[in-house]
Design a protein around this motif. Structure first.
Motif: not given
Length: 380
Positions: A131-145
């Motif tokens: 996530f830190r290394s990717r400019r377009d990285g994202a952390l997705v909440g389990r409910s959204v996922a």
């Protein structure tokens, strides 16, 4: 009393169709009750969280939807110098819908190094480093996922914003599992956002010993001469205000929960009264054989409680199953209420079932225990 439990079951099974209909009606009503209770519990958890009342949200004055609020990002440095402020983080919000919806998608952009400090997240899949290394990285909440069928490595696009899922997380705050965390600069420069140098809001952590309301007033006074006027409130109050459109609906649901309890009471009481009337002579014979009125009273109440508790168990279990599997949430203005199963909710459903069964059985039990033997034997 325990040796008469088989008799209670036999009495209920004698009129199995009537008992099953009452049980199913009770189950449906308790399902609705638990659903309403889950909404209210989610709202209470969101706005009454002690940590939320130690955080402040700085927002543009007279703005509501996050898409309309734009504050200079430099405000963060000015706020950091105010007494009582421990830390400040700029946040850019992007949402697909500011109106009330069951499928709100909210991007929350902030500096990557600030996320662990301001949000309690645990990765179920993926890597923080990615996530830190990717400019377009994202952390997705389990409910959204779960709703969007995303996993680590998936590509997700909302409008003109496209991100790579670097991880799926859970949180101690269920509402946060409906968020997608992204890099602040990436969201600011995303097509259609064009917010370089500005942010939607600023979140402030108040220092220990400082009064949040005093710090909030100092922030607004400090920024009063700036290019954009602000309004600063505790995070819980801010979220409650954002959900104002939903509060009337939630209040109506509160009464719907009471109506469900009333329905169960009516169903079980009607069934118990009919059962007592069918067994008038039987109770009279039991009294002639030495059964005291108090024991007959307890037998009738036991039938009522057992019937209502069985329906409540089914309805509560079904509601908890739906809440656990579907991970429902409703949101407005980028603030979401998460509906989650809990032991408190299970205890409330079973407790209400037992209490309603007890109340529903009192009048029929009194009637059965106080009837005159001679008149009952004549079935008058």
């Amino acid at each position: 009393m325990y040796r008469f439990i088989p008799y209670v079951f036999k009495s209920l099974w004698r009129h199995r169709t009537r008992s099953l209909l009452t049980l199913s009606g009770s189950a449906v009503a308790l399902f609705v009750f638990c659903g309403v209770a889950a909404v209210q519990e989610g709202l209470h958890r969101l706005v009454k969280d002690p940590e939320s009342n130690r955080r402040l949200i700085v927002f543009q004055e007279n703005r509501f939807c996050p898409t309309t609020s734009r504050l200079p990002q430099d405000y963060a440095r000015a706020i950091a110098t105010i007494d009582g402020v421990a830390e400040v983080v700029p946040i850019q919000l992007v949402t697909n819908n500011c109106r009330a919806s069951l499928d709100v998608v909210v991007f929350e952009g902030m500096p990557a190094d600030k996320i662990p400090q301001f949000r309690d997240l645990q990765l179920d899949a993926g890597q923080w480093n990615e996530f830190r290394s990717r400019r377009d990285g994202a952390l997705v909440g389990r409910s959204v996922a779960q709703r969007r069928q995303l996993q680590a490595g998936s590509q997700f696009t909302l409008g003109e914003i496209s991100v790579r899922v670097a991880g799926v997380f859970t949180s101690t705050a269920p509402a946060e599992e409906n968020l997608i965390f992204a890099h602040l600069e990436y969201l600011q420069r995303a097509p259609g956002v064009d917010a370089v140098g500005t942010v939607t809001q600023l979140e402030v952590r108040v220092a220990d010993g400082a009064q949040p309301d005093t710090v909030a007033a100092a922030i607004d006074e400090q920024l009063h001469s700036g290019p954009v006027a602000t309004v600063t409130r505790r995070k819980g109050a801010f979220q409650s205000g954002s959900l104002a459109d939903l509060l009337d609906l939630i209040e109506f649901l509160h009464w719907l929960g009471y109506a469900s309890i009333g329905l169960v009471l009516s169903l079980v009481m009607t069934t118990t009264v009919m059962a007592v009337q069918d067994r008038v002579r039987q109770y009279a014979v039991m009294q002639t054989l030495g059964f005291r009125p108090g024991r007959i009273f307890r037998l009738v109440v036991s039938e009522s409680v057992l019937l209502c508790l069985a329906g409540g168990l089914i309805g509560t279990a079904a509601a908890l199953g739906v809440l656990a599997s579907d991970r429902l949430a409703i949101g407005a203005e980028a603030v979401t209420i998460a509906f989650r199963p809990s032991w408190r909710l299970a205890a409330a459903g079973l407790g209400v079932s037992s209490a309603v069964g007890l109340v529903a059985g009192l009048a029929p039990a009194w009637q059965a225990a106080r009837q005159e033997i001679a008149a009952a034997l004549r079935n008058e």
